[in-house]
Design a protein around this motif. Structure first.
Motif, short mmCIF file in Angstrom:
data_model
loop_
_atom_site.label_atom_id
_atom_site.label_comp_id
_atom_site.label_asym_id
_atom_site.label_seq_id
_atom_site.Cartn_x
_atom_site.Cartn_y
_atom_site.Cartn_z
N CYS A 30 0.84 -1.20 0.00
CA CYS A 30 0.00 0.00 0.00
C CYS A 30 0.87 1.26 0.00
O CYS A 30 0.57 2.24 -0.70
CB CYS A 30 -0.92 0.01 1.22
SG CYS A 30 -2.34 -1.11 1.12
N GLY A 31 1.96 1.22 0.77
CA GLY A 31 2.85 2.37 0.81
C GLY A 31 3.54 2.63 -0.51
O GLY A 31 3.65 3.78 -0.97
N LEU A 32 4.01 1.56 -1.15
CA LEU A 32 4.64 1.71 -2.46
C LEU A 32 3.64 2.27 -3.47
O LEU A 32 3.95 3.17 -4.26
CB LEU A 32 5.16 0.35 -2.94
CG LEU A 32 6.34 -0.26 -2.18
CD1 LEU A 32 6.55 -1.70 -2.61
CD2 LEU A 32 7.61 0.55 -2.41
N ALA A 33 2.42 1.72 -3.46
CA ALA A 33 1.40 2.16 -4.42
C ALA A 33 0.97 3.60 -4.15
O ALA A 33 0.69 4.35 -5.10
CB ALA A 33 0.20 1.22 -4.36
N LEU B 178 -1.71 -14.65 6.41
CA LEU B 178 -2.95 -13.89 6.33
C LEU B 178 -3.65 -13.79 7.67
O LEU B 178 -4.47 -12.90 7.89
CB LEU B 178 -3.88 -14.51 5.28
CG LEU B 178 -5.06 -13.65 4.85
CD1 LEU B 178 -4.58 -12.39 4.13
CD2 LEU B 178 -6.01 -14.43 3.95
N SER B 179 -3.35 -14.70 8.60
CA SER B 179 -4.01 -14.64 9.90
C SER B 179 -3.43 -13.55 10.80
O SER B 179 -3.98 -13.26 11.87
CB SER B 179 -3.90 -15.99 10.61
OG SER B 179 -2.56 -16.32 10.88
N GLU C 222 -5.25 -5.26 8.65
CA GLU C 222 -5.13 -3.80 8.58
C GLU C 222 -4.73 -3.36 7.19
O GLU C 222 -5.21 -2.34 6.67
CB GLU C 222 -4.12 -3.33 9.63
CG GLU C 222 -4.54 -3.60 11.06
CD GLU C 222 -3.47 -3.28 12.08
OE1 GLU C 222 -2.62 -2.41 11.79
OE2 GLU C 222 -3.47 -3.88 13.16
N GLY C 223 -3.84 -4.14 6.56
CA GLY C 223 -3.43 -3.82 5.19
C GLY C 223 -4.56 -3.99 4.21
O GLY C 223 -4.74 -3.15 3.30
#
Length: 729
Positions: free
Chosen positions: A165-168, A192-193, A199-200
């Protein structure tokens, strides 16, 4: 559902593996010595220097490349060991990623990045897996210092989506000048757990824009998958991705499903479909962990009933297995092979493979002392319904065996890769009057720092923490436990015990887990640093403790509990521990447990060795006696929470030097507190202010540096400590 079964592989000079070549091609009789080697143009893998070379292959060559990669992984596992199972399952997906996307402009973030071996092979590092002389050139995780194709140093889990998300976000803010194309997060193997993964996902849906989340669903975590999310995931798999509820849709994310997660052609098509997409999408791929292990006996003494011949009828060359037929949610993989006997499918042994050279060697300290702790706790389950062992997804690594878990039943909980939740969960159990024991690796506990402060310590929760792999070790830079003392011992209200023998270790465990309301139970949380290599070596060889020979005076006690365990609990018996362990202290409360132990009374020099550094204290004292005629005082502090002022004051008489030894970060650690004590309690008689020398580790990250080399680097050897002491006289 997959069927037929096989486990392990032949470790002789030639071996059979299932490949990904169409028509069920097999690398059947290729000795390890002639598996694909770097520079040999007869093999595809040796010609791959960058992702551009993957793109240049003909479509029908991709399966052959996968076959060679799988053979290389198997040979590498035999010789070097590592996270082989997760990488075997990701062969086709990684080849497809580099076939479709353009790394490093397209950013690929692997999580857990222990599934990045194939990625490394395809980005110029194949020789590090093909040539035994170069095995040490790469880490077991992604690392930007190795390659521009690696985005982050990642050895823990759940963060890839947030990082992506930060890169994007930066790409979208800066536009075409950002130099960033597609952003792909590859998450799986139980990641994934993790709460941070959710949060991502939550942020990704809100942020929008190009973001591709590849969910590698191999129906496994490090051990089994645990939690309510896995039932819906199973129904998604069974329905071909159409079942509801769909947790990804629930976040507002687009969703695609690929059942054939070990079919390189199917994956190429799926990734081409989402390349340059203008919104976040989850590509859910169903893979087989350990895909490619054959079904032949690995060792004559293998204890497994499933060694039937292998079928190679699959179009991908990855044979099916019946080790996936469990009710959901499933709580056992019904497979307890050891690390050198890996097995594809839902089997914990496919997570980590020890090299053949390690076969037959005694348990490492984590497994040895972990089994010992479980053997001590298990007999108490019947009478103590609130006693619960909690492991955030790494039980086998820490000696919490498959058999123990089966017998423990509800007294054992695997929370998945959720350290923060595990500690908060334990605090809830404690608040209700239960007795929780949370066990995992020191570096993983860093993920729960806030919960240690708030839920555990601020609330004075009676939680016992078993801190494995604390202190110096040859671990990579993401798994070093050198910072555990600086973390735990400085949290208000925490008692951190640092035992130097099995006997003290079990005594500490008994005291920390004394039932609520017991007269001598601790008032709050206790962390027990599980002994490491130096302690275990000294227990196996008493000559490494030249002052005491391992025979120390019994601590005062008002009650004793025999130590016993069945061999099924891990083979820890009363003979291993010798004698009895203290259940309650003679003195009320924690005071007795925090007293330092003086194991030899001397003069001129006092040597205080904390935990794993204690054997060094005795060895240094012996050298001072032999070479300089100095009889040093030798002290085992047994804990690093507080200072024993009575002992420190007693050292003023007749001691010119006080030496502290610790196998952790010196700055902010334990030894400096001893220095500060004498500095802050200076007396007018200068002869009664001993000089303090602190020995410990520098504040740095170390990566796969042997323990012996680290000890040399930090001056933690008999010669270096002795030289420093005598230089001051």
């Amino acid at each position: 559902m997959r069927n037929a079964s096989g486990n392990g592989f032949d470790s002789s000079d030639s071996f059979a593996v299932s490949g990904a070549a169409e028509g069920a091609a097999r690398l059947h009789d290729i000795p390890l010595s002639i598996t694909p080697s770097h520079g040999d143009d007869s093999h595809l893998l040796s010609r791959i220097a960058s992702p551009a070379d993957v793109k240049a292959l003909a479509p029908d060559e991709l399966a052959e490349l996968c076959r060679e990669i799988r053979a290389t992984l198997l040979a590498y596992g035999h010789q070097h060991g590592g996270h082989i199972g997760s990488n075997l399952g990701m062969v086709e997906a990684t080849v497809a990623l580099h076939r479709v996307f353009d790394s490093p402009r397209d950013r690929i973030v692997f999580d857990v990045s222990h599934q990045s071996y194939v990625h490394k092979m395809l980005t110029g590092r194949a020789a590090a897996y093909l040539d035994p002389d170069r095995f040490s050139e790469v880490t077991g995780f992604t690392n930007p210092d190795e390659s521009k194709h690696d985005q982050f140093v990642l050895g823990h889990t759940g963060t890839s989506i947030s990082l992506a998300c930060g890169l994007a976000k930066t790409r979208d803010m800066e536009g075409p000048n950002s130099g960033i194309g597609n952003v792909i997060a590859v998450i799986g193997d139980g990641s994934l757990s993790s709460g941070v993964a959710f949060e991502g996902l939550n942020n990704a849906a809100e942020q929008g824009g190009n973001l591709i989340i590849v969910f590698n669903d191999n129906e496994m975590s490090i051990a089994g998958d645990f939690g309510g999310m896995y039932g819906p995931l199973a129904r998604l798999r069974a329905s071909g991705g159409t079942a509801q509820p769909n947790l990804f849709n629930a976040f507002g994310l687009d969703y695609r499903y690929v059942e054939a997660g070990n079919d390189v052609s199917a994956l190429v098509a799926a990734f081409e479909e989402v390349r340059d997409i203008d919104h976040p999408v989850v590509v859910h791929i169903h893979t087989l962990k350990g895909a490619g292990y054959d079904g032949e006996e690995t060792h004559a003494d293998r204890q497994t009933a499933s060694a039937s011949p292998v079928s190679f009828d699959s179009p991908t060359g990855v044979h099916p297995t019946d080790n996936v037929n469990h009710s959901e949610p499933w709580h056992s993989d019904h497979c307890n092979l050891s690390d050198h006997e890996p097995h594809e499918g839902q089997c914990e042994a496919s997570h980590w493979q020890n090299p053949d050279a390690a076969i037959g060697k005694p348990d490492d300290p984590r497994k040895h002392y972990g089994k010992m702790a479980m053997a001590a706790l298990e007999p108490r389950f019947a009478a103590e319904p609130g006693l619960v062992v909690i492991s955030p997804a790494t039980p086998g690594s820490n000696g919490i065996t498959h058999e123990f878990r089966e017998r423990a039943g509800a007294h054992y909980v695997d929370t998945g890769i959720t350290e923060s939740h595990a500690v908060a969960y334990a605090a809830g159990i404690a608040r209700a009057g239960g007795t929780p024991v949370v066990a995992t690796t020191a570096s993983f506990f860093q993920r729960a720092y806030d919960q240690f402060f708030q839920e555990m310590s601020l609330n004075r929760s009676r939680v016992t923490v078993l801190d494995f792999l604390g202190g110096l070790s040859g671990s990579d830079n993401t798994h070093s436990g050198a910072y555990d003392v600086t973390m735990f011992s400085n949290i208000p209200g925490v008692t951190m015990l640092v035992p130097t023998s099995a006997r003290d270790y079990l005594a500490d465990l008994a005291w920390a887990t004394a039932p609520a309301g017991s007269a001598d139970a601790p008032a709050g949380p206790a962390v027990i640093r599980v002994p490491g290599e130096a302690i275990l070596a000294a227990e196996r060889d008493a000559t490494l403790l030249p002052v005491t020979g391992g025979q120390i005076a019994d601590r005062p006690q008002s009650a004793s509990l025999p130590v016993s365990a069945s061999s099924a609990s891990g083979g820890i018996s009363a003979a291993t521990v010798r004698g009895t362990v203290s259940v309650t202290a003679q003195h009320a409360g924690a005071r007795h447990m925090l007293d330092w132990r003086v194991n030899q009374t001397g003069s001129q020099v006092a040597i205080i060795g904390l935990g794993n550094a204690y054997p060094l204290a005795e060895q240094t004292a012996a050298a001072l006696s032999d070479d300089y005629g100095i009889t040093a005082t030798v002290i085992d502090p047994r804990q690093c929470t507080s200072l024993d002022s009575d002992v420190l004051e007693s050292l003023r008489d007749g001691h010119q030097q006080v030496i502290t030894l610790e196998d952790g970060q010196l700055e902010g650690g334990w030894g400096e507190k001893v220095t500060a004590y004498y500095a802050n309690h200076h007396v007018s008689d200068g002869s009664r202010n001993p000089r303090v020398l602190n020995f410990g580790a520098a504040k740095e990250f170390t990566d796969r540096v042997s323990l012996g080399e680290l000890n040399e680097r930090y001056g933690l050897t008999v010669e270096q400590v002795t030289e420093a002491i005598t230089r001051c006289f």
